[in-house]
Design a protein around this motif. Structure first.
Motif, PDB file in Angstrom:
ATOM      1  N   MET A   1       0.851  -1.192  -0.023  1.00  0.00           N
ATOM      2  CA  MET A   1      -0.056   0.079  -0.084  1.00  0.00           C
ATOM      3  C   MET A   1       0.733   1.290   0.083  1.00  0.00           C
ATOM      4  O   MET A   1       1.739   1.178   0.805  1.00  0.00           O
ATOM      5  N   PRO A   2       0.728   2.093  -0.949  1.00  0.00           N
ATOM      6  CA  PRO A   2       1.564   3.482  -1.143  1.00  0.00           C
ATOM      7  C   PRO A   2       1.083   4.350   0.126  1.00  0.00           C
ATOM      8  O   PRO A   2       0.144   4.337   0.816  1.00  0.00           O
ATOM      9  N   VAL A   3       2.386   5.130   0.503  1.00  0.00           N
ATOM     10  CA  VAL A   3       2.425   5.932   1.550  1.00  0.00           C
ATOM     11  C   VAL A   3       1.438   6.856   1.248  1.00  0.00           C
ATOM     12  O   VAL A   3       1.527   7.566   0.197  1.00  0.00           O
ATOM     13  N   ALA A   8       3.992  11.359   3.505  1.00  0.00           N
ATOM     14  CA  ALA A   8       5.289  11.377   2.957  1.00  0.00           C
ATOM     15  C   ALA A   8       5.801  13.143   3.380  1.00  0.00           C
ATOM     16  O   ALA A   8       7.121  13.200   3.561  1.00  0.00           O
ATOM     17  N   LYS A   9       4.733  13.876   3.230  1.00  0.00           N
ATOM     18  CA  LYS A   9       5.269  15.240   3.667  1.00  0.00           C
ATOM     19  C   LYS A   9       5.989  15.561   5.068  1.00  0.00           C
ATOM     20  O   LYS A   9       6.648  16.002   5.566  1.00  0.00           O
ATOM     21  N   ARG A  57      21.172  12.587   2.420  1.00  0.00           N
ATOM     22  CA  ARG A  57      21.565  12.073   1.137  1.00  0.00           C
ATOM     23  C   ARG A  57      20.557  10.752   0.930  1.00  0.00           C
ATOM     24  O   ARG A  57      20.002  10.514   0.070  1.00  0.00           O
ATOM     25  N   ARG A  58      20.092   9.891   2.152  1.00  0.00           N
ATOM     26  CA  ARG A  58      19.205   8.858   1.999  1.00  0.00           C
ATOM     27  C   ARG A  58      17.754   9.545   1.427  1.00  0.00           C
ATOM     28  O   ARG A  58      16.994   8.754   0.807  1.00  0.00           O
ATOM     29  N   ALA A  59      17.270  10.582   2.025  1.00  0.00           N
ATOM     30  CA  ALA A  59      16.216  11.002   1.568  1.00  0.00           C
ATOM     31  C   ALA A  59      16.256  11.871   0.365  1.00  0.00           C
ATOM     32  O   ALA A  59      15.169  12.150  -0.136  1.00  0.00           O
ATOM     33  N   GLY A  60      17.462  11.992  -0.311  1.00  0.00           N
ATOM     34  CA  GLY A  60      17.492  12.453  -1.819  1.00  0.00           C
ATOM     35  C   GLY A  60      17.634  14.057  -1.622  1.00  0.00           C
ATOM     36  O   GLY A  60      17.278  14.755  -2.677  1.00  0.00           O
TER      37      GLY A  60
END
Length: 111
Positions: A1-3, A8-9, A57-60
């Protein structure tokens, strides 16, 4: 199931919610910087800075490139700089409002 988008925010803002991470992003607004320059500007241990850079970095939010033996960090997108600018504007307005309230309270206390 997508977040869900709101989740996400929230995760994104949580990622930003650390003073060292904010300082790194502020410094990177001027362009890419090697880790040694970031360390020279931020009063933290190298291991702590490394940990915070890894989170970003992991979060982009930032990108890292290796130039010889040096790792150089940059904002992944100019939108991050725009977000920091918007935050400054919001805080300025909020603090100005608090200053006005403080002035009113002081004036009231003198009556």
């Amino acid at each position: 199931m997508p977040v869900p988008l709101y989740q996400a925010k929230a995760d994104f803002f949580r990622t930003l919610g650390h003073p060292v991470r904010i300082r790194v992003l502020e410094l990177l607004q001027g362009g890419p910087l090697p880790v040694r320059d970031l360390l020279g500007e931020i009063d933290v241990e190298a291991s702590s800075l490394s940990q915070q850079l890894a989170v970003l970095r992991r979060a982009g939010i930032v990108s890292a490139t290796r130039e010889g033996g040096t790792v150089v960090y940059a904002l992944a997108t100019p939108d991050v700089a725009e977000l920091l600018f918007a935050a400054r504007r919001i805080l300025t307005e909020m603090l100005a409002g608090q200053g006005e309230l403080l002035a009113e309270l002081r004036a009231e206390a003198r009556r």
